[in-house]
Scaffold this motif. Sequence first.
Motif, PDB file in Angstrom:
ATOM      1  N   ALA A 144       2.257   1.633  -3.437  1.00  0.00           N
ATOM      2  CA  ALA A 144       1.226   2.095  -4.364  1.00  0.00           C
ATOM      3  C   ALA A 144       0.955   3.583  -4.203  1.00  0.00           C
ATOM      4  N   ALA A 145       1.045   4.079  -2.955  1.00  0.00           N
ATOM      5  CA  ALA A 145       0.799   5.499  -2.718  1.00  0.00           C
ATOM      6  C   ALA A 145       1.957   6.363  -3.187  1.00  0.00           C
ATOM      7  N   LEU A 196      -3.040  -2.296  -7.142  1.00  0.00           N
ATOM      8  CA  LEU A 196      -4.444  -2.341  -6.742  1.00  0.00           C
ATOM      9  C   LEU A 196      -5.264  -3.223  -7.676  1.00  0.00           C
ATOM     10  N   HIS A 204      -2.822   8.771   0.964  1.00  0.00           N
ATOM     11  CA  HIS A 204      -3.262   9.808   0.034  1.00  0.00           C
ATOM     12  C   HIS A 204      -4.105  10.862   0.735  1.00  0.00           C
ATOM     13  N   VAL A 232      -4.223  -3.240   1.543  1.00  0.00           N
ATOM     14  CA  VAL A 232      -3.513  -2.453   0.526  1.00  0.00           C
ATOM     15  C   VAL A 232      -4.320  -1.209   0.177  1.00  0.00           C
ATOM     16  N   ARG A 233      -5.602  -1.383  -0.057  1.00  0.00           N
ATOM     17  CA  ARG A 233      -6.448  -0.254  -0.466  1.00  0.00           C
ATOM     18  C   ARG A 233      -6.537   0.809   0.632  1.00  0.00           C
ATOM     19  N   PRO A 284       2.335   6.252  -8.020  1.00  0.00           N
ATOM     20  CA  PRO A 284       0.961   6.109  -8.499  1.00  0.00           C
ATOM     21  C   PRO A 284       0.797   5.213  -9.726  1.00  0.00           C
ATOM     22  N   GLY A 324       0.814  -1.212   0.000  1.00  0.00           N
ATOM     23  CA  GLY A 324       0.000   0.000   0.000  1.00  0.00           C
ATOM     24  C   GLY A 324       0.845   1.258   0.000  1.00  0.00           C
ATOM     25  N   THR A 340      -4.413   1.308   3.147  1.00  0.00           N
ATOM     26  CA  THR A 340      -3.103   1.952   3.346  1.00  0.00           C
ATOM     27  C   THR A 340      -2.885   3.016   2.275  1.00  0.00           C
ATOM     28  N   HIS A 341      -3.194   2.657   1.046  1.00  0.00           N
ATOM     29  CA  HIS A 341      -3.069   3.591  -0.078  1.00  0.00           C
ATOM     30  C   HIS A 341      -3.951   4.819   0.147  1.00  0.00           C
ATOM     31  N   GLY A 353       1.269   1.856  -8.626  1.00  0.00           N
ATOM     32  CA  GLY A 353       0.233   1.618  -7.632  1.00  0.00           C
ATOM     33  C   GLY A 353      -1.074   1.161  -8.237  1.00  0.00           C
TER      34      GLY A 353
END
Length: 516
Positions: A336-337, A347, A405, A397-398, A340, A333, A400-401, A343
Amino acid sequence: MTRLLLTAAVLLAIAYVPFGTDAMKMDKSADGPLVTVGSKKFTESINLGEMVRLLAAAGGVEAAHLEELGGTMVVFQALRNGDIDIYADYTGTIAKEIIGPERATSIEAIRDALAEQGVVMSEPLGFSNSYALGMEKERAAELGIAKISDLAKHPELAFGFGHEFMEREDGWQAVRDRYRLPQQSVTGLDHDLAYRQIKMGAIDLMDVYATDAEIAKYNLTLLEDDREHFPRYDAVLLYRDDLPERAPDALESMLRLVGGISREQMMQMNSQVVNDRRTPERVTAEFLSDRFGVESQSSDDTLTQRVWQRTGEHLDLVRKSLIPAILIAIPLGVFAAKYPRIGQGILAVVGTIQTIPSLALLVVLMPVIAWLGASSVGPGSATAVTALLLYSLLPIVRNTHAGLHGIEGEYREAAASLGLPAMFRLVHIELPLASRSILAGIKTAAVLNVGFATLGALIGAGGYGQTILQGIRLNDTARILEGAIPSAILALVVQAGFELSERFVVPAGLRIKRAS
């Protein structure tokens, strides 16, 4: 950073240090040679597996029985992988599903094809359990249906078949083509549930095994296979070709079943388990005592013992999958952040994994896990753990991302203006600010993991799912609730635990902000 690494090490120790059922399995395997018997997810297969286990024990080795491992290819793959040593199957199934009709032109051809895969087939056990199509007697008589070809005159009928029958070479599509059947209302469902559906009138026709105890219980009539579509399904034993060297006395004892079981005897044993609610262990022990003079001790577990055992197995699956998922998903995550473009790919991948049907994922993972040298089926199997780990990634993951953000720009600018290193900013500023979102993702993953862990029972991984499958197979609502209620309670306990942990993980200022 040191604290994070230390925390990760402690969590991994919690996940993988053997205790409970793991420790017992390690001690058990250290006692000496072990013969592992497998069985599919229906009563007769379990009864046969229990007989084989008891005979192996009579041959002087410790034996284990991995029950309800799923369908044909799951159990056969487990045999090839070495997770099990022997199981009972049927010649028709072997020919159609394992070897393929183009090669299975004779019994000798089947033996040769199996030998190429390191598998030996015994002589028949004495009875055939062919596929058949069944209807309620009154319904069949009302419509004048006595043979399969009569179904062509009634396109309005609703059919319900087991999932394996829907996909088999000799299953629904082949039957439909051979008999030119016009029915469009055809549903795939669990074989045991189909009996309930036909009793309620939700379906008119289902696939059955000729020795099913439920045939008489549900007052079904078997339609004549007037075009001789279904081959013979003689029961046989399939075992690994190294078994004669590893456990010759046990194999000799197990092969006493060859020619030793009649169709009537098999049906009676199935009926005692399904209709009389007796355990397979007791039923098969009595048969072996009467038929071969083999004596064995059997006992029934209490409700408390069963729930305690399944709770330990379930928690093992959860701890071994959820903790590594957390340690993998949070860095993913973060990555991914921070990046991008990459990322979006991360995702997309974890999101796609979440959509893969559980059984499909388990079957795909089995050969990979076996190649890595881990147990692919059975209690605590690495296949089930890996599948649960993959299913747990997306929420963490989602979130954390999203949490990273969502940090306001002024905080980032203030940290950057102080000249703080990027890693310091991430560990001491950004992750704490995103902690509420991350913890929410972990909590969601944990609750889903507890529920998904019941799916491990499809490959005999134990846990509450094993009890639920037994209840479905035996049409025993109390047994279903015995697995479902503890699973629901455990999910609530896990959720409450994460709610409580928030006051220790999330900085006090953020908790005050939420409360306001």
